[in-house]
Design a protein around this motif. Sequence first.
Motif, PDB file in Angstrom:
ATOM      1  N   ASP A   1       0.857  -1.178   0.000  1.00  0.00           N
ATOM      2  CA  ASP A   1       0.000   0.000   0.000  1.00  0.00           C
ATOM      3  C   ASP A   1       0.895   1.231   0.000  1.00  0.00           C
ATOM      4  OD1 ASP A   1      -1.420   2.281   1.656  1.00  0.00           O
ATOM      5  OD2 ASP A   1      -3.034   0.977   0.925  1.00  0.00           O
ATOM      6  N   CYS A   2       0.715   2.083  -0.994  1.00  0.00           N
ATOM      7  CA  CYS A   2       1.638   3.211  -1.169  1.00  0.00           C
ATOM      8  C   CYS A   2       1.643   4.166   0.021  1.00  0.00           C
ATOM      9  CB  CYS A   2       1.291   3.979  -2.441  1.00  0.00           C
ATOM     10  SG  CYS A   2       1.622   3.053  -3.964  1.00  0.00           S
ATOM     11  N   LYS A   3       0.493   4.391   0.634  1.00  0.00           N
ATOM     12  CA  LYS A   3       0.436   5.339   1.750  1.00  0.00           C
ATOM     13  C   LYS A   3       0.824   4.690   3.076  1.00  0.00           C
ATOM     14  CE  LYS A   3      -3.037   8.456  -0.228  1.00  0.00           C
ATOM     15  NZ  LYS A   3      -4.360   9.094  -0.040  1.00  0.00           N
TER      16      LYS A   3
ATOM     17  N   VAL B   1       4.896   2.177   2.526  1.00  0.00           N
ATOM     18  CA  VAL B   1       6.175   2.600   1.955  1.00  0.00           C
ATOM     19  C   VAL B   1       7.157   3.182   2.973  1.00  0.00           C
ATOM     20  CG1 VAL B   1       7.282   4.161   0.303  1.00  0.00           C
ATOM     21  CG2 VAL B   1       5.278   2.828  -0.383  1.00  0.00           C
TER      22      VAL B   1
ATOM     23  N   ASP C   1       7.892   4.697  -5.690  1.00  0.00           N
ATOM     24  CA  ASP C   1       6.951   3.601  -5.452  1.00  0.00           C
ATOM     25  C   ASP C   1       6.044   3.384  -6.659  1.00  0.00           C
ATOM     26  OD1 ASP C   1       4.771   5.404  -5.337  1.00  0.00           O
ATOM     27  OD2 ASP C   1       4.686   5.406  -3.150  1.00  0.00           O
ATOM     28  N   ARG C   2       5.214   2.359  -6.579  1.00  0.00           N
ATOM     29  CA  ARG C   2       4.403   1.972  -7.739  1.00  0.00           C
ATOM     30  C   ARG C   2       3.322   2.991  -8.075  1.00  0.00           C
ATOM     31  NH1 ARG C   2      -0.397  -0.856  -6.579  1.00  0.00           N
ATOM     32  NH2 ARG C   2      -0.822  -1.170  -4.349  1.00  0.00           N
ATOM     33  N   CYS C   3       3.027   3.907  -7.126  1.00  0.00           N
ATOM     34  CA  CYS C   3       2.054   4.969  -7.371  1.00  0.00           C
ATOM     35  C   CYS C   3       2.698   6.214  -7.979  1.00  0.00           C
ATOM     36  CB  CYS C   3       1.340   5.324  -6.078  1.00  0.00           C
ATOM     37  SG  CYS C   3       0.392   3.948  -5.376  1.00  0.00           S
TER      38      CYS C   3
ATOM     39  N   THR D   1       5.168   8.057  -6.506  1.00  0.00           N
ATOM     40  CA  THR D   1       5.691   8.979  -5.508  1.00  0.00           C
ATOM     41  C   THR D   1       7.200   8.823  -5.412  1.00  0.00           C
ATOM     42  OG1 THR D   1       3.636   8.834  -4.252  1.00  0.00           O
ATOM     43  CG2 THR D   1       5.557   9.737  -3.103  1.00  0.00           C
TER      44      THR D   1
ATOM     45  N   MET E   1       5.018   4.870 -12.115  1.00  0.00           N
ATOM     46  CA  MET E   1       6.387   4.671 -11.637  1.00  0.00           C
ATOM     47  C   MET E   1       7.391   5.070 -12.711  1.00  0.00           C
ATOM     48  SD  MET E   1       8.147   1.096 -10.374  1.00  0.00           S
ATOM     49  CE  MET E   1       7.784   1.239  -8.611  1.00  0.00           C
TER      50      MET E   1
END
Length: 253
Positions: free
Chosen positions: A85-87, A90, A117-119, A121, A165
């Motif tokens: 989960d990105c939030k 990470v 990250d995969r989102c 960020t 990404m």
Amino acid sequence: MWPPRFRHGVVLLPLALLMACDAPLHTPQQGQQRPHRVRLTAPEPAIVSRLAWHADEKTVREKPVYTGPVEVVFIHHTNNANNYDCKRDVPGMLRAIEQRHIDGMGWDDMGYNFVVDRCGTIYEGRAGGVNKPVRGAHTEGFNTHSVGIAALGHFEKGQKVPRRMLEAIAAIAAWKLPPGVDPRGHVKLVSRNDASRYPKGKAVEMNVISGHRDGYETDCPGGALYADLPWLRRRAAELRHTATQPPPLHHRG
């Protein structure tokens, strides 16, 4: 793949790193003043600081070392699972990488300069200032005058690298490369360590945006991400060009 060898919140800083282009805006007619040349610019992307992801600064062993302008960008993957989960996940993943690099690898700090990250960020990796040429510990033999960008996850052949990404990685490369360096070009480097893919003192030509495996015996950044490097080179060059195009003229009818 492991090599053997937020600043507050999210920040967005000024445009930087201009790159001169040989072609003039137009060919001047006789008697006209010669126009200025186009200068390509890449803006600094938003970056989450070490303070924001709670890097453990007490474990950092030495002050950062600065090596001069970036000549090459090395792309890595961290070999983590991709279903995070990105939030929520990470920051803890980054702290685990930092600890592993310092305690497990014996390095001064996290090896990568940036982690994405995969989102899409972007996170500040090694300390020293995101807008400075900090020497990392990401590509044995070629850490000087280079920047290491790690994709958070595992991207072997058959897996798909998220587009957000890839866009973020291209944005960092477009920003960090200095004037006169084409993201689609090549650079001659000299190995500084016998532990690299090449013996110490060996001069080798690499892509300006290369994979970890190009400088070290590893499959990093994985087959899928490595296959996306040509796209990253084109996209980084496009970002520089697009950012400096003048706005379209609007004629009143």
